[in-house]
Scaffold this motif. Structure first.
Motif, PDB file in Angstrom:
ATOM      1  N   THR C 174       0.874  -1.730   0.011  1.00  0.00           N
ATOM      2  CA  THR C 174      -0.043  -0.127  -0.192  1.00  0.00           C
ATOM      3  C   THR C 174       0.631   1.404  -0.098  1.00  0.00           C
ATOM      4  O   THR C 174       0.126   2.086  -0.086  1.00  0.00           O
ATOM      5  CB  THR C 174      -1.031  -0.139   1.272  1.00  0.00           C
ATOM      6  OG1 THR C 174      -1.622  -1.054   1.529  1.00  0.00           O
ATOM      7  CG2 THR C 174      -2.105   1.899   1.155  1.00  0.00           C
ATOM      8  N   THR C 176       3.737   2.089  -1.285  1.00  0.00           N
ATOM      9  CA  THR C 176       4.413   1.349  -2.280  1.00  0.00           C
ATOM     10  C   THR C 176       3.132   3.259  -3.594  1.00  0.00           C
ATOM     11  O   THR C 176       4.163   3.724  -4.226  1.00  0.00           O
ATOM     12  CB  THR C 176       4.984   1.117  -3.455  1.00  0.00           C
ATOM     13  OG1 THR C 176       3.219  -0.127  -3.187  1.00  0.00           O
ATOM     14  CG2 THR C 176       5.927  -0.096  -2.511  1.00  0.00           C
ATOM     15  N   PHE C 177       1.806   2.695  -3.096  1.00  0.00           N
ATOM     16  CA  PHE C 177       1.309   3.296  -3.490  1.00  0.00           C
ATOM     17  C   PHE C 177       1.810   4.957  -3.678  1.00  0.00           C
ATOM     18  O   PHE C 177       1.518   5.615  -5.225  1.00  0.00           O
ATOM     19  CB  PHE C 177      -0.790   3.114  -3.272  1.00  0.00           C
ATOM     20  CG  PHE C 177      -0.893   4.194  -3.404  1.00  0.00           C
ATOM     21  CD1 PHE C 177      -1.621   4.851  -4.608  1.00  0.00           C
ATOM     22  CD2 PHE C 177      -2.380   4.215  -1.857  1.00  0.00           C
ATOM     23  CE1 PHE C 177      -2.737   5.821  -4.926  1.00  0.00           C
ATOM     24  CE2 PHE C 177      -2.979   5.497  -2.458  1.00  0.00           C
ATOM     25  CZ  PHE C 177      -3.319   6.355  -3.966  1.00  0.00           C
ATOM     26  N   LEU C 180       5.415   5.298  -4.924  1.00  0.00           N
ATOM     27  CA  LEU C 180       6.549   5.042  -5.624  1.00  0.00           C
ATOM     28  C   LEU C 180       6.277   6.222  -6.815  1.00  0.00           C
ATOM     29  O   LEU C 180       7.277   6.532  -7.641  1.00  0.00           O
ATOM     30  CB  LEU C 180       6.135   3.308  -6.716  1.00  0.00           C
ATOM     31  CG  LEU C 180       6.524   3.277  -7.724  1.00  0.00           C
ATOM     32  CD1 LEU C 180       8.090   3.494  -7.578  1.00  0.00           C
ATOM     33  CD2 LEU C 180       6.465   1.844  -8.394  1.00  0.00           C
TER      34      LEU C 180
END
Lengths: 376, 309, 306
Positions: C174, C176-177, C180
């Motif tokens: 989550t 990384t949402f 990233l």
């Protein structure tokens, strides 16, 4: 060592044609300079030779091999970039070694070449420094050193001196000359600075609009420009252009009517210019070929008024207004005593006159002048 | 170099972009695009809280939340909760953003001066933004504590007030506490962005303006502002869209209380989806929040974006 | 009297206020600037000071009236007790694992992808980049419903892993949402500032794209990578909402949740909360004090060139 050959080279970016069908032979061991205003395609041409861009059409040969499909590292070239492109995290030594290491050069050869190049460029003391600890001139030397150690078939240089201050630039120019004398590696050099081009080149290629306008030895191109662009681009201050109508005087000699006065055309151009009788023709004369006539009235003297006096040391540049209203420049002896507002008589050196077609810009006298030179 | 090695190398080079971009794009597809699509999907279903059965309800979730279909006490046909929560959000975001912007601009201008010890000040000023919001929220809840909080302590022990204030028992005061905490947390962000923007102003222009006899205000309007404008736009945009989504401070400080007086969209969404276990309606609120965010960005860029310089 | 004056004189000299005597307005302006900045710093640091002294007061002294603003009997007992009475070592471990794994994933993908976006004009470059900018604007809280359902019953890998609810993996995925896209964007802007002639020189020197990237560009990108890593770490370390939605026990709960757990319905254990809060705040304070320039450059790269 190798010669480089460009055949009908074309490079298109999206909808812009940067290089528009260039053909040029760059002889082995020559120092060829591409010169032209920004956006003329000179840098793109260099990058095509380097393999940093892919040609849209045409052929590039290095040595005798077509290299269009080869990558930059397969072309046996070395390049010096405008911003030097030194790897900031590597020392000078590592910068110079890197290309050799990548090409799997034996260690003893690497050491030897780096030492030699460092000596040649007098950067032995800088080898352990990082680029950020170097002055602009030193970085320039390192960039050259990195190219030299590769011992490539061709050196490619993209405005390498333009980031240096004026004094250093002159000094590096001399060193580049010396270096080429010593190494004799074929060099292709790009610059927008015509003085740099004139002093460095043994072959100069003047570019505009993606095309080569003229190629030749610098002095030849300078005194025999093929068209008004080349004539105007080379030389500072640049060539004066005076427009007039070609007619015959009562004695049957060709003369140019430039409005308030006339100017006799040298007899030798009779053949070339005859067909332009009654048409507009542009007279080209370089400022340094204009002198002040102190000896009273004679033929072909143009009265003018001095508007600006600009002493430049080795010469004094005058801006003078002709009676026609046009302003031209004359480079005269620095000892001159003329002042703003003075009336002067100008004498044009009759051996240095050129004539151009105002529509096409082509020189009308190029052929005859070059021939003259060859026979002489 | 052998031709075999060369061709392998070329093949690998051709794979550079696919291999460096591809995995990230797949990752983003899985972790952003898919959940976003699922959000839209979930927003048109109603989940039975007892047996977990899903039923397609179209836009009913939206209607229920926004229009309170058929309910009493609607405001211009809108659900009263929707209206009051939207108002709280507007007050919370509006006050926090405008005050912290003014404050941040002032501090940034001070920090842009050639002062000794500027680095220390900058470090000291940035820290609040780096702390966990939960810790900051609880810290302010402690500061505003009605009995043992530092603020009541200072006010009563210095004799300014005779009795202590129960900040979290009054809707307005609770909102004020939230706004103060929010300003405390987010002003550093404004300072960082504007300070970076101020560095873009060419020093010579200040000199030129001074030579021209421009006063301080005129210098700010004519020299600083035009160069600062892109930074202002970014600072405001990010500040606003982060504030309307922020749950942390509200949840640990007031939980929307007292009553519903500090309930904002983020806490409403969380409460609906998690506390009341109505995922369909939570998703519908998520869709609304998403739409509002993009709308705000579009409007801000339209208002500020097309600048003449 | 005279010593006092000379101390003041030294202070004025130290602050550079004595230099241009003839420019008294400059001096006055600087004094005002120092006073305002000093006041501001005092006000914003006071709450941190207050929660810090709360954390080192004996538990019973926290509720003393009148409130003491000085730590009269400093003690570390609150810090010791939260590790004894609650699984704070697990919360800390969870926070460390989640934040560092998220950081590694985002920095790795962000760096390579940011580089390609900066250098190569591949098909869809602009559209993909725009979608990354757009993804950054999606409010994470809007997605708590789909994330909760996806993590409870993960598609594709669900058969292998079962529910990911209350696992660190769920938090890492989550986080990384939102980290990233940010990482790609910062790194892309960072690489835009690295002259392309270095890539070209590397090619001429005989590097393939991969070699040039690894040997030349990557070592130069360290400051950008550091900035991205620090920000991704802080964002993940501080995250609260998804930790609240996706975890329920100490096998995955992180420090922000642990701190909030000191709040019971009718009672808050302020002394221990303060100690837990200080632990949760520690990385932020350290990063802020020692790596401030990376945070600033990362934020500026990420934000201003939008």
């Amino acid at each position: 060592m190798a010669h480089v050959e460009l055949n009908d080279l074309v490079k298109e970016f999206d909808d812009v044609t940067a290089v528009d069908g260039i053909s040029l032979d760059i002889p082995d061991e020559s120092f060829t300079v591409f010169v032209g205003p920004s956006g003329c395609g000179k840098t793109t041409t260099l990058r095509l030779i380097a393999g940093l861009e892919r040609a849209t059409d045409g052929e590039i040969r290095i040595g005798d091999e077509v290299v269009n499909d080869r990558r930059a590292y397969e072309r046996d070239i070395a390049m010096v970039f405008q911003n030097y492109a030194l790897y900031p995290h590597k020392t000078v030594r590592e910068n110079m070694r890197f290309g050799l290491e990548q090409h799997d050069t034996p260690e003893d050869v690497i050491t030897e070449r780096v030492t030699e190049a460092a000596e040649l460029l007098q950067i032995q003391d800088l080898l352990e420094r990082k680029p950020s600890e170097l002055s602009g001139g030193q970085q320039q030397r390192v960039a050259l050193g990195r190219a030299i150690v590769r011992d490539p078939a061709v050196f490619l240089m993209d405005e390498p001196l333009s980031n240096l201050d004026a004094k250093l630039r002159v000094q590096m120019r001399a060193e580049l000359n010396k270096l080429h004398e010593e190494l004799s590696t074929t060099t292709v050099y790009v610059t927008h600075d015509q003085v740099e081009a004139m002093t460095l080149a043994d072959q100069i290629a003047v570019m505009d609009d993606g095309q080569i306008q003229q190629v030749g030895a610098p002095t030849h191109v300078y005194s025999n420009p093929r068209n008004m662009f080349v004539a105007g681009f080379l030389g500072s201050p640049s060539m004066n252009f005076i427009e007039g109508t070609l007619e015959r005087d009562s004695a049957g000699k060709l003369q140019l009517d430039i409005g308030t006065e006339t100017h006799d055309v040298p007899d030798e151009f009779d053949d070339e210019l005859e067909s332009y009788l009654g048409d507009e023709v542009v007279l080209g004369i370089r400022p340094e070929n204009i002198s002040l006539n102190q000896d009273g009235i004679a033929a072909n003297v143009h009265p003018a008024t001095v508007q600006v006096v600009e002493p430049q040391g080795e010469k004094t540049v005058l801006e003078v207004g002709l009676d026609t209203g046009q302003t031209i420049k004359a480079a005269v002896d620095p000892d001159t005593t003329v002042q703003m507002g003075d009336s002067v008589n100008l004498r044009f050196d009759r051996d240095s006159l050129q004539y151009f077609d105002p529509q096409t810009g082509e020189s009308l006298t190029y052929e005859s002048k070059s021939e003259q030179k060859l026979t002489a | 170099m052998s031709t075999e090695k060369q061709s392998l190398r070329r093949k690998l080079d051709r794979l550079f972009v696919p291999l460096t971009v591809g995995p990230t794009m797949l990752w983003i597809a899985g972790i952003i695009v898919y959940p976003t699509l699922k959000l839209l999907w979930s927003s048109v279903f109603w989940t039975n809280p007892i047996d977990g059965q899903k039923e397609f309800v179209g836009l009913r979730n939206f209607e229920r939340l926004i229009f309170a279909e058929g309910g009493s006490g609607t405001v211009f046909g809108l659900a009263p909760d929707f209206v009051s929560i939207t108002w709280h959000t507007f007050v919370y975001v509006g006050l926090s953003v405008s005050i912290s912007f003014a404050l941040g601009l002032g501090i940034a201008l001070l920090l842009d001066k050639d002062l000794k010890g500027r680095g220390w000040f900058r470090t000291a000023v940035i820290v609040p933004w780096i702390l966990p919001y939960v810790m900051s929220g609880l810290m302010w809840r402690w500061m505003f504590n009605s009995e043992y909080g530092a603020i009541n302590g200072i006010l009563t022990q210095s004799g300014l007030l005779s009795s202590k204030i129960a900040f979290f028992s009054d809707g307005t005061l609770a909102m004020m506490a939230l706004v103060i905490a929010d300003i405390w947390v987010f002003t550093p962000f404004i300072i960082i962005i504007l300070l970076a923007g101020l560095q873009n102003v060419p020093e010579q222009l200040y000199d030129a303006a001074e030579v021209d006899g421009a006063g301080k205000v005129s210098r700010f309007v004519n020299v600083t502002y035009p160069f600062l404008k892109p930074s202002i736009l970014v600072a405001l945009t990010i500040r606003i869209i982060f504030d309307i989504r922020a749950l942390d401070l509200v949840w640990v400080m007031t939980q929307g209380g007292p009553g519903k007086s500090t309930e904002v969209w983020a806490s409403w969404l969380y409460r609906t989806a998690q506390v009341f276990n109505r995922p369909g309606e939570g998703a519908a609120l998520g869709v609304v929040l998403l739409a509002v965010t993009f709308l705000i960005v579009a409007v801000l860029y339209r208002v500020f974006g097309e600048s003449p310089y | 009297m005279s010593t006092k004056q000379s101390t003041l004189g030294q202070l004025i000299a130290a602050l550079g206020l004595d230099t241009e005597n003839e420019w008294s307005h400059v001096v006055r302006e600087r004094l005002v600037a120092y006073a305002l900045l000093g006041l501001y710093v005092f006000v914003i640091w006071f709450p941190i000071y207050f929660i810090f002294i709360t954390s080192i007061k004996p538990t019973s002294a926290v509720l003393d009236i009148p409130i003491s603003f000085l730590p009269t009997q400093p003690t570390v007992s609150n810090y010791v007790e939260i590790f004894q009475n609650r699984p704070f070592e697990l919360y800390t471990l969870n926070s460390l694992i989640v934040a560092s794994t998220t950081t590694v994933i985002c920095v790795t993908l962000g760096t390579v992808t940011g580089y390609s976006f900066s250098r190569y004009d591949f098909v869809g470059n602009k559209t993909l980049l725009l979608s990354i900018v757009g993804a950054r604007m999606i409010p994470p809280i809007a997605l708590i419903v789909p994330f909760f359902s996806i993590m409870s019953n993960p598609p594709l890998i669900g058969g292998l892993t079962g529910s990911l609810y209350d696992t660190r993996i769920a938090l890492i995925l989550t986080y990384t949402f939102f980290n990233l896209p940010f990482a790609v964007w910062i790194m892309k802007n960072y690489f835009d500032g690295v002259p392309e002639s270095l890539d070209e020189q590397a090619r001429i020197d005989g590097c393939s794209r991969w070699e040039g990237f690894v040997k030349i560009i990557l070592p130069m990108a360290k400051p950008g990578i550091a900035a991205t890593a620090i920000l991704a770490f802080i964002f993940s370390w501080n995250e609260f909402v998804f930790a609240l939605v996706l975890t329920s026990s100490e096998q995955a709960q992180t420090l922000p949740i642990a701190v909030s757990l000191f709040v019971a319905d009718d009672f808050v254990d302020w002394a221990h909360l303060a100690a837990g809060g200080m632990i949760a705040a520690l990385p932020g304070i350290l990063f802020g004090l020692f790596f401030q320039q990376y945070i600033v450059s990362g934020l500026t790269q990420g934000a201003v060139k939008e």
